[in-house]
Scaffold this motif. Sequence first.
Motif, PDB file in Angstrom:
ATOM      1  N   HIS A  48      -7.720  17.712   6.239  1.00 41.87           N
ATOM      2  CA  HIS A  48      -8.099  17.271   4.903  1.00 41.87           C
ATOM      3  C   HIS A  48      -9.582  16.944   4.819  1.00 41.87           C
ATOM      4  CE1 HIS A  48      -3.972  17.029   3.361  1.00 41.87           C
ATOM      5  NE2 HIS A  48      -3.648  16.589   4.558  1.00 41.87           N
ATOM      6  N   TRP A  49     -10.093  17.040   3.571  1.00 39.11           N
ATOM      7  CA  TRP A  49     -11.486  16.695   3.306  1.00 39.11           C
ATOM      8  C   TRP A  49     -11.591  15.533   2.328  1.00 39.11           C
ATOM      9  CZ3 TRP A  49     -15.768  18.869   5.600  1.00 39.11           C
ATOM     10  CH2 TRP A  49     -15.506  19.958   6.434  1.00 39.11           C
ATOM     11  N   ASN A  50     -10.452  15.028   1.886  1.00 40.01           N
ATOM     12  CA  ASN A  50     -10.433  13.930   0.934  1.00 40.01           C
ATOM     13  C   ASN A  50      -9.498  12.835   1.437  1.00 40.01           C
ATOM     14  OD1 ASN A  50     -11.931  15.662  -1.013  1.00 40.01           O
ATOM     15  ND2 ASN A  50      -9.991  16.784  -1.028  1.00 40.01           N
ATOM     16  N   PHE A  51      -9.980  11.587   1.374  1.00 35.39           N
ATOM     17  CA  PHE A  51      -9.217  10.472   1.930  1.00 35.39           C
ATOM     18  C   PHE A  51      -9.234   9.297   0.951  1.00 35.39           C
ATOM     19  CE2 PHE A  51     -10.764  13.099   5.308  1.00 35.39           C
ATOM     20  CZ  PHE A  51      -9.696  13.210   6.179  1.00 35.39           C
ATOM     21  N   ILE A  52      -8.082   8.626   0.858  1.00 36.54           N
ATOM     22  CA  ILE A  52      -7.950   7.440   0.017  1.00 36.54           C
ATOM     23  C   ILE A  52      -7.493   6.287   0.900  1.00 36.54           C
ATOM     24  CG2 ILE A  52      -6.753   6.401  -1.945  1.00 36.54           C
ATOM     25  CD1 ILE A  52      -6.384   9.224  -3.066  1.00 36.54           C
ATOM     26  N   GLN A  53      -8.343   5.305   1.051  1.00 35.77           N
ATOM     27  CA  GLN A  53      -8.021   4.118   1.842  1.00 35.77           C
ATOM     28  C   GLN A  53      -7.541   3.027   0.895  1.00 35.77           C
ATOM     29  OE1 GLN A  53      -8.347   3.186   5.436  1.00 35.77           O
ATOM     30  NE2 GLN A  53      -7.041   1.621   4.491  1.00 35.77           N
ATOM     31  N   VAL A  54      -6.290   2.598   1.078  1.00 38.08           N
ATOM     32  CA  VAL A  54      -5.714   1.568   0.215  1.00 38.08           C
ATOM     33  C   VAL A  54      -5.800   0.214   0.919  1.00 38.08           C
ATOM     34  CG1 VAL A  54      -3.668   0.778  -1.026  1.00 38.08           C
ATOM     35  CG2 VAL A  54      -4.151   3.240  -0.835  1.00 38.08           C
ATOM     36  N   SER A  55      -6.426  -0.750   0.250  1.00 42.37           N
ATOM     37  CA  SER A  55      -6.505  -2.118   0.767  1.00 42.37           C
ATOM     38  C   SER A  55      -5.839  -3.049  -0.247  1.00 42.37           C
ATOM     39  CB  SER A  55      -7.962  -2.550   0.970  1.00 42.37           C
ATOM     40  OG  SER A  55      -8.595  -1.747   1.945  1.00 42.37           O
ATOM     41  N   VAL A  56      -4.921  -3.880   0.242  1.00 41.88           N
ATOM     42  CA  VAL A  56      -4.186  -4.800  -0.636  1.00 41.88           C
ATOM     43  C   VAL A  56      -4.592  -6.223  -0.297  1.00 41.88           C
ATOM     44  CG1 VAL A  56      -1.916  -5.604  -1.369  1.00 41.88           C
ATOM     45  CG2 VAL A  56      -2.260  -3.189  -0.793  1.00 41.88           C
ATOM     46  N   GLY A  57      -4.905  -7.006  -1.328  1.00 42.49           N
ATOM     47  CA  GLY A  57      -5.305  -8.404  -1.103  1.00 42.49           C
ATOM     48  C   GLY A  57      -6.812  -8.513  -1.058  1.00 42.49           C
ATOM     49  N   ASP A  58      -7.310  -9.316  -0.125  1.00 39.67           N
ATOM     50  CA  ASP A  58      -8.752  -9.511  -0.009  1.00 39.67           C
ATOM     51  C   ASP A  58      -9.441  -8.200   0.365  1.00 39.67           C
ATOM     52  OD1 ASP A  58      -8.535 -12.199  -0.576  1.00 39.67           O
ATOM     53  OD2 ASP A  58      -8.226 -12.721   1.551  1.00 39.67           O
TER      54      ASP A  58
ATOM     55  N   ALA B  44       0.833  -1.201   0.000  1.00 41.38           N
ATOM     56  CA  ALA B  44       0.000   0.000   0.000  1.00 41.38           C
ATOM     57  C   ALA B  44       0.870   1.254   0.000  1.00 41.38           C
ATOM     58  CB  ALA B  44      -0.932  -0.005   1.209  1.00 41.38           C
ATOM     59  N   ILE B  45       1.979   1.221   0.772  1.00 42.81           N
ATOM     60  CA  ILE B  45       2.903   2.355   0.810  1.00 42.81           C
ATOM     61  C   ILE B  45       3.546   2.563  -0.559  1.00 42.81           C
ATOM     62  CG2 ILE B  45       5.071   3.188   1.795  1.00 42.81           C
ATOM     63  CD1 ILE B  45       4.288   1.772   4.399  1.00 42.81           C
ATOM     64  N   GLU B  46       3.880   1.464  -1.223  1.00 41.86           N
ATOM     65  CA  GLU B  46       4.463   1.566  -2.558  1.00 41.86           C
ATOM     66  C   GLU B  46       3.492   2.237  -3.528  1.00 41.86           C
ATOM     67  OE1 GLU B  46       6.168  -1.342  -6.134  1.00 41.86           O
ATOM     68  OE2 GLU B  46       5.417  -2.193  -4.256  1.00 41.86           O
ATOM     69  N   LEU B  47       2.222   1.844  -3.463  1.00 42.70           N
ATOM     70  CA  LEU B  47       1.222   2.457  -4.325  1.00 42.70           C
ATOM     71  C   LEU B  47       1.033   3.938  -3.976  1.00 42.70           C
ATOM     72  CD1 LEU B  47      -1.023   2.462  -6.433  1.00 42.70           C
ATOM     73  CD2 LEU B  47      -2.580   1.556  -4.674  1.00 42.70           C
ATOM     74  N   ALA B  48       1.018   4.241  -2.685  1.00 46.12           N
ATOM     75  CA  ALA B  48       0.846   5.634  -2.259  1.00 46.12           C
ATOM     76  C   ALA B  48       1.977   6.516  -2.778  1.00 46.12           C
ATOM     77  CB  ALA B  48       0.770   5.716  -0.731  1.00 46.12           C
ATOM     78  N   ASP B  49       3.212   6.001  -2.715  1.00 46.80           N
ATOM     79  CA  ASP B  49       4.354   6.762  -3.231  1.00 46.80           C
ATOM     80  C   ASP B  49       4.214   6.999  -4.733  1.00 46.80           C
ATOM     81  OD1 ASP B  49       5.448   6.837  -0.721  1.00 46.80           O
ATOM     82  OD2 ASP B  49       6.800   5.129  -1.039  1.00 46.80           O
ATOM     83  N   ALA B  50       3.758   5.968  -5.451  1.00 50.38           N
ATOM     84  CA  ALA B  50       3.565   6.113  -6.894  1.00 50.38           C
ATOM     85  C   ALA B  50       2.454   7.117  -7.201  1.00 50.38           C
ATOM     86  CB  ALA B  50       3.240   4.750  -7.510  1.00 50.38           C
ATOM     87  N   LEU B  51       1.387   7.110  -6.395  1.00 54.61           N
ATOM     88  CA  LEU B  51       0.295   8.064  -6.597  1.00 54.61           C
ATOM     89  C   LEU B  51       0.747   9.500  -6.327  1.00 54.61           C
ATOM     90  CD1 LEU B  51      -2.758   6.179  -5.025  1.00 54.61           C
ATOM     91  CD2 LEU B  51      -2.438   6.786  -7.431  1.00 54.61           C
ATOM     92  N   GLN B  52       1.628   9.669  -5.326  1.00 55.20           N
ATOM     93  CA  GLN B  52       2.142  11.007  -5.039  1.00 55.20           C
ATOM     94  C   GLN B  52       2.805  11.624  -6.263  1.00 55.20           C
ATOM     95  OE1 GLN B  52       4.550  10.329  -1.450  1.00 55.20           O
ATOM     96  NE2 GLN B  52       3.271  11.847  -0.407  1.00 55.20           N
ATOM     97  N   LYS B  53       3.580  10.814  -6.991  1.00 53.28           N
ATOM     98  CA  LYS B  53       4.245  11.306  -8.200  1.00 53.28           C
ATOM     99  C   LYS B  53       3.241  11.525  -9.329  1.00 53.28           C
ATOM    100  CE  LYS B  53       8.489   8.813  -7.001  1.00 53.28           C
ATOM    101  NZ  LYS B  53       9.426   7.716  -7.393  1.00 53.28           N
ATOM    102  N   ALA B  54       2.245  10.667  -9.410  1.00 50.21           N
ATOM    103  CA  ALA B  54       1.288  10.739 -10.520  1.00 50.21           C
ATOM    104  C   ALA B  54       0.365  11.950 -10.420  1.00 50.21           C
ATOM    105  CB  ALA B  54       0.463   9.454 -10.585  1.00 50.21           C
ATOM    106  N   VAL B  55       0.030  12.394  -9.199  1.00 51.26           N
ATOM    107  CA  VAL B  55      -0.922  13.502  -9.057  1.00 51.26           C
ATOM    108  C   VAL B  55      -0.257  14.864  -9.166  1.00 51.26           C
ATOM    109  CG1 VAL B  55      -2.474  12.142  -7.608  1.00 51.26           C
ATOM    110  CG2 VAL B  55      -0.730  13.589  -6.528  1.00 51.26           C
ATOM    111  N   GLY B  56       1.077  14.908  -9.196  1.00 55.77           N
ATOM    112  CA  GLY B  56       1.766  16.196  -9.313  1.00 55.77           C
ATOM    113  C   GLY B  56       1.280  17.031 -10.478  1.00 55.77           C
ATOM    114  N   PRO B  57       1.257  16.493 -11.707  1.00 56.59           N
ATOM    115  CA  PRO B  57       0.757  17.257 -12.852  1.00 56.59           C
ATOM    116  C   PRO B  57      -0.726  17.587 -12.774  1.00 56.59           C
ATOM    117  CG  PRO B  57       2.126  15.397 -13.563  1.00 56.59           C
ATOM    118  CD  PRO B  57       1.843  15.202 -12.115  1.00 56.59           C
ATOM    119  N   LEU B  58      -1.452  16.925 -11.886  1.00 57.68           N
ATOM    120  CA  LEU B  58      -2.892  17.164 -11.743  1.00 57.68           C
ATOM    121  C   LEU B  58      -3.192  18.237 -10.707  1.00 57.68           C
ATOM    122  CD1 LEU B  58      -4.094  13.432 -11.738  1.00 57.68           C
ATOM    123  CD2 LEU B  58      -3.923  15.009 -13.676  1.00 57.68           C
TER     124      LEU B  58
END
Length: 419
Positions: A302-312, A266-280
Amino acid sequence: MTELNQTGRSGVDSEPDRPAQPGAFPTDEPGKSEPQPGEGSVDFPVSVVLPAGGTGERTGLQTPKQFCTFLGRPLISYTIQAFERVSWIQRVVVVVAKENMDLMADIVWRFQHRRVRVVAGGSTRHRSISSGVLALGEEEEEEEEGQGRPAGRRPEVIIVHDAVRPFVEEDFLREIAVAAKEHGAAGAVRPLVSTVIAATSEGYLDHSLERARYRASEMPQGFAYDVIRQAYQRVTYKRDLAAAESIVKESLSRSACVVTGASAAAIELADALQKAVGPLDMELHVVPDLVGGASSRCLLEHWNFIQVSVGDPRLSEVEALLTELQAAERAPLHPPVLIWVCVRSVSDRPSAVGAAEATAVAELAASAASRWNILLYGIQLRRSQEAEHWQRSVLKVAKIASALIHERSAALVGQIMQA
C-alpha cells in the motif's frame, strides 16, 4: 518525405482518375518469387508492416474488411501474398486486434504464409503501426540473444501498407524502398481532383486552395528503420509514460491500510470506514500494526495509510509509522500518504487538538515531506453517541480521506481537518 506517384516515377504525376496500383489478385503460391520483366535488385533488407486492426465499424460490416473472403481466401491473405512474392522482402508483420490474434494465426497456417509474424495492435492505427515497428526491433534483439528466431538482418527500410489493398506492384515497391533508404522516407501521392477549401474558425468558406500545389498522400509509404523507430519513440513515449503514470496513480489511490493499534474503539471506526468508502471506489485493509506476517505486507503493498488514535493525541504512533514508511524507501516512486485520524469524545472541547499539538503535527509533516516525500495530513473526529450523527461523521472522514489520497494536495499537508 520523397513523393512518388502511382506509376513509380518520382516527380511525375499519374492520371488523376487512375486507381492506385491496379492489378489482379495474385494467384501463385505464397512465399514464391518469380522474376518480373525489368526486375531490379534491392541489396538491403526490407520488411513490411500491415496494420489490420480495423473492426468494420466504419464500413458497417459485421466481419472486418480484412477478413472478408474472396474466392475462398480472406482479403488479408491476398495482401500478404503480394508481398511474399517479392524476393527481397524478408519479413511481413501483420498487426491485428488482440481478439483476432487466433483468427490471423489460423489464416497464416491455412494459406502457408512463410515470412509472416502476427502481433497485437493498439487502440489506434498509429499505435498499431508502432507495435509492428517495435516487433521488428524485438526480433533483432532475440536473434542477437540466440532465442531461435529465423536468421535475418535488421531491416534498413520498413514499408507500411494498408492490409486491405492487395494491388501493389513490385516495381513501385522498389521505388519506395530505394527512395526511403536514400531520403529517410518516401510515399505514394496522387494529384488532387476535388476542390479543396480553407475554412474560417466559424466554419465558413475562406478561400480555395491551389490544387496544383498539393498532393493526396496514399499507401504504400516507406521509412528508414531508424527514422520511423525513433519517430514513434519520441511521439509515443512521453504520451504513454504520462498515461501509464496516471493509471498507476489511480490504481494506488484505490486502497489504504488502516492501523488501529488493537484498540476496540479504533477497530470499530475502521470497520465503519470500510463500509463508508465502498461507494467511493476504495478498499481499506485493517491491521493492528505493521509488524510481522500479513500486517507487514501492508507496508509493501500500500501507498496510503490511516493511523487511528483514540483518546489523547499520541503523535508517537504517527512518528513510528513515518519511521516504518521511511525505512521502506518507497517515496521516490510515488509519495505515500499518511492520514492521522484523532478520535475524541463528544464531551471534549470542540478543538481537542490544542495549539501545541497542531504545531507539532505541522512541523512533523513539513519534515516528512521535505526529507522523505511523505505527505502527512490530520483529521479530527468527535465520537457521538447518536448513531445517525456518528454515521454522518464517519462518512465525512471517508470522503476527506479519499480526497486527500486522490489529490495529494501539498497545500493541505500538516493541517488538521474537522469531521
